[in-house]
Design an enzyme around this catalytic site. Structure first.
Site, PDB file in Angstrom:
ATOM      1  CB  SER A  31      10.448  65.454  -7.760  1.00 20.47           C
ATOM      2  OG  SER A  31      11.826  65.544  -7.419  1.00 20.47           O
ATOM      3  CD  GLU A  33      12.816  74.217  -5.075  1.00 18.14           C
ATOM      4  OE1 GLU A  33      13.461  73.367  -4.441  1.00 18.14           O
ATOM      5  OE2 GLU A  33      13.262  75.349  -5.376  1.00 18.14           O
ATOM      6  CE1 TYR A  65       6.657  77.670   6.249  1.00 19.06           C
ATOM      7  CE2 TYR A  65       8.662  78.766   6.952  1.00 19.06           C
ATOM      8  CZ  TYR A  65       7.365  78.375   7.199  1.00 19.06           C
ATOM      9  OH  TYR A  65       6.773  78.679   8.403  1.00 19.06           O
ATOM     10  CB  ALA A  67      14.166  84.153   4.179  1.00 15.91           C
ATOM     11  NE  ARG A 123      20.857  77.292  10.638  1.00 18.37           N
ATOM     12  CZ  ARG A 123      22.101  77.710  10.853  1.00 18.37           C
ATOM     13  NH1 ARG A 123      22.773  77.272  11.905  1.00 18.37           N
ATOM     14  NH2 ARG A 123      22.698  78.520  10.005  1.00 18.37           N
ATOM     15  CG  ASP A 125      19.568  80.857   4.220  1.00 25.41           C
ATOM     16  OD1 ASP A 125      20.377  80.155   4.843  1.00 25.41           O
ATOM     17  OD2 ASP A 125      19.292  80.693   3.021  1.00 25.41           O
ATOM     18  CD  GLN A 195      23.310  75.629  -1.828  1.00 24.50           C
ATOM     19  OE1 GLN A 195      22.970  76.277  -0.869  1.00 24.50           O
ATOM     20  NE2 GLN A 195      24.572  75.530  -2.208  1.00 24.50           N
ATOM     21  CG  PHE A 235      19.175  82.013  -8.411  1.00 21.59           C
ATOM     22  CD1 PHE A 235      18.576  83.074  -7.757  1.00 21.59           C
ATOM     23  CD2 PHE A 235      18.432  81.325  -9.357  1.00 21.59           C
ATOM     24  CE1 PHE A 235      17.272  83.455  -8.026  1.00 21.59           C
ATOM     25  CE2 PHE A 235      17.121  81.680  -9.647  1.00 21.59           C
ATOM     26  CZ  PHE A 235      16.544  82.757  -8.976  1.00 21.59           C
ATOM     27  CG  HIS A 285      13.772  68.306  -6.471  1.00 21.09           C
ATOM     28  ND1 HIS A 285      12.451  67.947  -6.502  1.00 21.09           N
ATOM     29  CD2 HIS A 285      13.834  69.480  -5.770  1.00 21.09           C
ATOM     30  CE1 HIS A 285      11.728  68.847  -5.846  1.00 21.09           C
ATOM     31  NE2 HIS A 285      12.543  69.786  -5.399  1.00 21.09           N
TER      32      HIS A 285
END
Length: 328
Positions: A31, A33, A65, A67, A123, A125, A195, A235, A285
């Site tokens: 997949s 991103e 999505y 921050a 959740r 950052d 991650q 990163f 991914h």
């Protein structure tokens, strides 16, 4: 791949497809991103990469999505277009930070209305400073497992969560880190995406710890081709990932030779991908950064090991079978 069925209307349940993983008997999934572009030219580049990804029939593609919900509307729009205009299965990211429960319900409803049934729950950052103090919205949620529960309560969504091969930066120890992950499993997570990381042993240790804790959801490793030493160092700093000294030194020595840097990064990521699959990872991914070359070259290199990818359609349900960012 078939398009996900359209929602009959706001709040109506969507048919649930299960985790975006290979069919029984298929060796692994792959997949990609993407992130929502900010400019018209960036958007054109994004869609060129999406179309190229579509030609490879991945199990799914994910859209990040920003921050604090900074890219919320653009994330919704990109995933909506993927459903409407491609054969791809989009997984939309969703974070709790900066949102009230009412706002989160509205965003989830917009995804449902667009025919999106796959959400990666994070959740999130603190906006502007990933390492800053995390403060929940006064009418919001404190933990990712609560967001998993909220998504679950609003329809038949497939829910992914984040995993951290090097431990979440805010976790004081591995025991608490695994406990938080298991909480997300028990809340209804179907699968996890890690991650970015650079040491296969870190992924294997995480997987073993999670299994020992009684959680058997598939954990998909995320692959970041390290082709630019300055970019990857940044990163790694933001995510808390360890940038191996050997890889950093090789890339630093080729700093002024883009072709050499590219070869080093692609070769390293390809070797990682092959070993992860040999060790039983359910899929890979790939982070594209909205540029196809490195991620797609790594994918081709992994395929060169002689294994065939899973068919993109008909994924199994993780319950009947077995960046991500710094987000709990």
């Amino acid at each position: 791949m078939e398009h996900p069925p359209r929602s009959p209307g706001p709040g109506a349940p969507l048919p649930r497809a299960g985790a975006p993983l290979p069919r029984a008997g298929a060796p692994y999934s792959f997949s990609f991103e993407f992130f929502p572009a900010r400019t018209a030219s960036g958007n054109r580049s994004l869609w060129q990469v999406i179309r190229r990804a579509e030609s490879l029939s991945p199990a799914f593609v994910s859209v990040t999505y920003g921050a604090g919900g900074s890219s919320r509307d653009r994330t919704v729009e990109v995933t909506r277009r993927i459903v409407a205009e491609t054969t791809l299965r989009p997984v939309a990211h969703l974070t709790a930070v900066g949102h009230s429960v009412a706002e989160l319900r509205g965003i989830i409803g917009r995804y449902a209305d667009a025919g999106i049934r796959d959400i990666l729950v994070l959740r999130g950052d603190p906006p502007g400073d990933p390492g800053g103090e995390w403060t929940p919205h006064p009418q919001g949620l404190r933990h990712a497992y609560e967001l998993v529960e909220l998504v679950r309560s609003l329809g038949n969504f497939t829910v992914g969560v984040a995993a951290f091969p090097e431990r979440h930066p805010r976790s004081p120890d591995w025991e608490s880190d695994i406990r938080h992950f298991v909480d997300k499993c028990r809340a209804g997570a179907d699968y996890a995406i890690t991650q970015m990381f650079f040491d296969v042993a870190d992924y294997l240790r995480l997987r073993d710890r999670v299994t020992a804790a009684g959680c058997d959801i598939p954990i998909i490793p995320e692959i970041m081709p390290a082709v630019d030493v300055r970019q990857i160092a940044r990163f790694a700093e933001l995510s808390g990932a360890v940038f191996p000294a050997g890889l950093a030194d090789r890339l630093e020595s080729a700093r002024d030779d883009k072709d050499a840097s590219y070869r080093i990064g692609v070769e390293y990521a390809t070797t990682m991908g092959r070993r992860l699959l040999a060790e039983g990872a359910p899929g890979l991914h790939y982070i594209t950064l909205n540029r196809s070359a490195a991620a797609f070259d790594v994918h081709r290199g992994v395929l060169g090991a002689g294994r065939k990818p899973a068919a993109a359609s008909g994924p199994v349900d993780a319950r009947s079978a077995p960046v991500a960012g710094r987000s709990r």
